[in-house]
Design a protein around this motif. Sequence first.
Motif, PDB file in Angstrom:
ATOM      1  N   MET A 211       7.802   7.489   3.539  1.00 34.24           N
ATOM      2  CA  MET A 211       7.199   8.767   3.934  1.00 34.24           C
ATOM      3  C   MET A 211       6.954   9.676   2.742  1.00 34.24           C
ATOM      4  SD  MET A 211       8.963  10.547   7.160  1.00 34.24           S
ATOM      5  CE  MET A 211       9.522   9.462   8.433  1.00 34.24           C
ATOM      6  N   ALA A 212       7.783   9.550   1.722  1.00 29.52           N
ATOM      7  CA  ALA A 212       7.713  10.446   0.567  1.00 29.52           C
ATOM      8  C   ALA A 212       6.365  10.417  -0.132  1.00 29.52           C
ATOM      9  CB  ALA A 212       8.827  10.106  -0.427  1.00 29.52           C
ATOM     10  N   ALA A 213       5.581   9.395   0.101  1.00 26.66           N
ATOM     11  CA  ALA A 213       4.237   9.338  -0.486  1.00 26.66           C
ATOM     12  C   ALA A 213       3.402  10.542  -0.068  1.00 26.66           C
ATOM     13  CB  ALA A 213       3.532   8.040  -0.086  1.00 26.66           C
TER      14      ALA A 213
ATOM     15  N   ARG B 209       0.836  -1.198   0.000  1.00 26.52           N
ATOM     16  CA  ARG B 209       0.000   0.000   0.000  1.00 26.52           C
ATOM     17  C   ARG B 209       0.879   1.259   0.000  1.00 26.52           C
ATOM     18  NH1 ARG B 209      -3.847  -0.826   4.366  1.00 26.52           N
ATOM     19  NH2 ARG B 209      -5.082  -1.762   2.747  1.00 26.52           N
ATOM     20  N   PHE B 210       2.100   1.120   0.506  1.00 29.81           N
ATOM     21  CA  PHE B 210       3.027   2.244   0.642  1.00 29.81           C
ATOM     22  C   PHE B 210       4.303   1.935  -0.136  1.00 29.81           C
ATOM     23  CE2 PHE B 210       0.401   1.999   4.436  1.00 29.81           C
ATOM     24  CZ  PHE B 210      -0.205   3.249   4.403  1.00 29.81           C
TER      25      PHE B 210
ATOM     26  N   GLY C  53       7.005   3.877  10.524  1.00 25.73           N
ATOM     27  CA  GLY C  53       7.586   2.541  10.442  1.00 25.73           C
ATOM     28  C   GLY C  53       6.584   1.454  10.778  1.00 25.73           C
ATOM     29  N   SER C  54       5.777   1.691  11.799  1.00 24.66           N
ATOM     30  CA  SER C  54       4.779   0.692  12.198  1.00 24.66           C
ATOM     31  C   SER C  54       3.701   0.513  11.135  1.00 24.66           C
ATOM     32  CB  SER C  54       4.143   1.099  13.524  1.00 24.66           C
ATOM     33  OG  SER C  54       5.103   1.053  14.555  1.00 24.66           O
ATOM     34  N   VAL C  55       3.325   1.596  10.482  1.00 22.35           N
ATOM     35  CA  VAL C  55       2.264   1.527   9.475  1.00 22.35           C
ATOM     36  C   VAL C  55       2.781   1.004   8.142  1.00 22.35           C
ATOM     37  CG1 VAL C  55       0.666   2.935   8.086  1.00 22.35           C
ATOM     38  CG2 VAL C  55       0.841   3.305  10.557  1.00 22.35           C
ATOM     39  N   THR C  56       3.964   1.470   7.708  1.00 26.43           N
ATOM     40  CA  THR C  56       4.431   1.138   6.359  1.00 26.43           C
ATOM     41  C   THR C  56       5.373  -0.053   6.287  1.00 26.43           C
ATOM     42  OG1 THR C  56       6.359   2.627   6.419  1.00 26.43           O
ATOM     43  CG2 THR C  56       4.223   3.573   5.682  1.00 26.43           C
ATOM     44  N   GLN C  57       5.938  -0.472   7.426  1.00 31.86           N
ATOM     45  CA  GLN C  57       6.831  -1.632   7.491  1.00 31.86           C
ATOM     46  C   GLN C  57       7.965  -1.588   6.464  1.00 31.86           C
ATOM     47  OE1 GLN C  57       6.366  -4.352   9.846  1.00 31.86           O
ATOM     48  NE2 GLN C  57       5.196  -2.673  10.718  1.00 31.86           N
ATOM     49  N   PRO C  58       8.830  -0.574   6.516  1.00 31.18           N
ATOM     50  CA  PRO C  58       9.944  -0.534   5.555  1.00 31.18           C
ATOM     51  C   PRO C  58      10.941  -1.661   5.824  1.00 31.18           C
ATOM     52  CG  PRO C  58      10.253   1.123   7.249  1.00 31.18           C
ATOM     53  CD  PRO C  58       8.892   0.514   7.482  1.00 31.18           C
TER      54      PRO C  58
END
Length: 185
Positions: free
Chosen positions: A37-39, A3-4, A164-169
Amino acid sequence: MSRFPLYTIDNAPAQSQPVLQQLQQAFGVIPNIAGKMAASPVLINGFIGLFQRVHASSFSETQIQVLLLTNAVTNASEWAVAFHSALALQQGLDHADVDAIRAGGVPRDAQDAALSTLARTLIETRGRLAEMDQQRFIGAGFSAEQILEVIAVVAASTITNYTGSVTQPALEAQFEAFAWRANGR
């Protein structure tokens, strides 16, 4: 597909590209969390503005890393714990102190311990510091104004921790030695 997506300077939204360029210059790479984050140009520009101010505060870079690592552990942000473990060591924080923070403890130095304790308390109490917490911090040699600076560091790191928690890089290869799991710490 995630999603990210992980953006680069070339494919990020135009308003995010200058921040990615700054991070590329500062670290030699674009941290994966910034690529995520750049999204959102709003998020990444807010992040960089606040972090620039945090790094211009009255705290040393080592003290800032104590705060950022404590915040990452308290918020259970796996990517940020690995990243700030590496940066804390680069800034001269003793390996035993990094390990202590990663395990939920505090560094041995009284001022670093006071910073770590205040940051953890701010997060755990959602900013409702008791007078005793404030006095303990001031008693360690800090000023009342520096309590407000710690709030700024907590706010800045919350952006990274939550992202980090939401996008899981994915964790970059250079930080894999510092991998940390929230459940297994």
